[in-house]
Design an enzyme around this catalytic site. Structure first.
Site, short mmCIF file in Angstrom:
data_model
loop_
_atom_site.label_atom_id
_atom_site.label_comp_id
_atom_site.label_asym_id
_atom_site.label_seq_id
_atom_site.Cartn_x
_atom_site.Cartn_y
_atom_site.Cartn_z
N TRP A 1 0.84 -1.21 0.00
CA TRP A 1 0.00 0.00 0.00
C TRP A 1 0.87 1.25 0.00
CZ3 TRP A 1 -4.30 -1.31 -1.87
CH2 TRP A 1 -4.91 -2.52 -1.54
N ASP B 1 -1.95 6.72 6.41
CA ASP B 1 -2.96 5.78 5.93
C ASP B 1 -3.24 4.85 7.10
OD1 ASP B 1 -4.35 3.64 4.87
OD2 ASP B 1 -2.97 3.28 3.20
N LYS C 1 -11.88 -1.97 6.49
CA LYS C 1 -10.97 -2.84 7.23
C LYS C 1 -11.34 -2.90 8.72
CE LYS C 1 -8.40 -3.56 3.54
NZ LYS C 1 -7.50 -2.55 3.02
C1 LIG Z 1 -6.89 -2.02 1.78
C2 LIG Z 1 -5.92 -0.94 1.98
C3 LIG Z 1 -5.86 0.15 1.10
C4 LIG Z 1 -6.72 0.26 -0.13
O1 LIG Z 1 -8.02 0.58 0.23
P1 LIG Z 1 -9.17 0.78 -0.85
O2 LIG Z 1 -10.25 1.41 -0.03
O3 LIG Z 1 -9.52 -0.57 -1.37
O4 LIG Z 1 -8.65 1.67 -1.92
C5 LIG Z 1 -4.95 1.14 1.38
N1 LIG Z 1 -4.14 1.08 2.45
C6 LIG Z 1 -4.18 0.06 3.31
C7 LIG Z 1 -3.27 0.04 4.50
C8 LIG Z 1 -5.07 -0.99 3.11
O5 LIG Z 1 -5.11 -2.03 3.97
#
Ligand SMILES: *Cc1c(COP(=O)(O)O)cnc(C)c1O
Length: 356
Positions: A99, A166, A190
């Site tokens: 990511w 993030d 998540k």
């Molecule tokens: C799943 C994930 C993403 C991507 O998320 P989307 O909403 O599918 O674009 C980005 N960063 C992390 C840490 C993730 O686990």
């Protein structure tokens, strides 16, 4: 049979959030219509949005000066929106997994990227240390929880430049000092809600500092001005996220979540560390309490498929490791009960007894 949902994302949600969503899909609060068929500009939906924002601010103790947005596009859209809005010349990134790499790739479209630390040499099994943040960077970007590799940064760094995180897969798993960050974002699916909504916490003073023209939809100021309703927001996803936030609050907030998440992680990591057959993949001091990655030791490697089948027969769902790590990954997000972790631990012990 009872299923134990270890999916990495979209993830298990609190039962009450799902039930309340089901009710609202049939009819929202006695208004004679479904949440799915009312205007996002109605007072009923505005109340949903306002409550979601208020709960998020309260639960995370978000100080004055920050805006909360609920948008579409996923965390992935933020990978380009961040540099579009904030990168003038140079940005610093910590490369801790796939990511982070994706975020770096997008930033390179807008300026110079200094990757000041990377754990790519060991397939992202640790969090790089000993880096320095360049004082001339426009911002410093980190990924707090590396969903695929099971490593996590559980501290709020002091950064001389705006810190951007993030937190897709570990938001709401601990109290955070929001004031240390210029921006926090993530896909809700998540640990905070269902797929379809992206949460953004942004400090307003970091915006409006780039020269380039920004398309209206990609400009954070548009969404701040319009209260996340410049265009039609993901209404149903925001509703379910609000219900999930209500559950977090009723359970005792993020402190309680952290306590529960740590207890679940300890149970599983202890089982892994005491096992003859299984071994963890992440370095111990970097272990995530959200995604627990493990494989079979070399001499048992050929038993991985058999364990997967056995675990399936016992109701385990979503424990296959990401293809770039292999083995197994148990995601133990907030809504996962400790009983499910115990069931997995029992299942591992039973398999080991029969096969090691
Ligand atoms: C799943 C994930 C993403 C991507 O998320 P989307 O909403 O599918 O674009 C980005 N960063 C992390 C840490 C993730 O686990």
């Amino acid at each position: 049979m009872k299923k134990h949902n270890f999916n990495a994302g979209p993830c298990i949600l609190p039962r009450v959030a799902i039930e309340n969503t089901a009710k609202a899909v049939l009819e929202l609060d006695g208004i004679g219509m479904s949440i799915l068929e009312i205007s996002h500009r109605s007072k009923e939906f505005q109340a949903v949005m306002d409550e979601a924002v208020a709960l998020f601010k309260e639960i995370l103790n978000i100080p004055e000066g920050y805006q909360v947005l609920f948008l579409g596009g996923g965390a992935s859209l933020q990978f380009c929106m961040i540099p579009f809005n904030m990168l003038n010349k140079k940005a610093a990134y910590l490369e801790t997994g796939v990511w982070a790499k994706k975020a770096i790739k997008e930033a390179k479209l807008f300026g110079e990227v200094a990757v000041i630390g990377s754990s790519s040499d060991k397939n992202f099994t640790y969090i790089p240390k000993g880096w320095t943040i360049p004082a001339d960077a426009d911002y410093f970007h980190i990924t707090t929880n590396n969903t695929i590799y099971g490593t996590e940064i559980r501290e709020d760094f002091n950064s001389p430049v705006p810190l951007i995180a993030d937190m897709s897969s570990d938001i709401l798993s601990r109290p955070i000092d929001v004031s240390r960050y210029a921006m926090i974002y993530g896909g809700a699916q998540k640990n905070a809600g269902p797929a379809g909504v992206t949460f953004i916490i942004v400090r307003e003073d970091v915006l409006g500092k780039v020269e380039r023209a920004i398309p209206t939809m990609l400009d954070y100021r548009t969404h701040i001005k319009e209260g996340s309703m410049f265009n039609t927001p993901p209404c149903i996803s925001i509703f379910t996220m609000k219900e999930t936030l209500k559950w977090v609050k009723e359970m005792g907030g993020v402190k309680k979540m952290e306590e529960m998440d740590k207890a679940k992680a300890k149970l599983l990591y202890d089982a892994i560390d005491n096992s003859k057959m299984f071994v963890g993949t992440a370095e111990k001091d970097a272990r995530s309490i959200m995604n627990i990655c493990f494989v079979m030791k070399e001499q048992y490697k050929d038993k991985e498929d058999a364990f997967m089948d056995f675990a399936k027969s016992k109701g385990m769902v979503g424990i296959k490791g990401h293809r770039s790590v292999g083995g197994f990954r148990a995601s133990t997000y907030n809504a996962l009960p400790i009983e499910s972790v115990q069931a997995l631990v029992d299942c591992m012990a039973e398999f080991e007894k029969a096969n090691a």
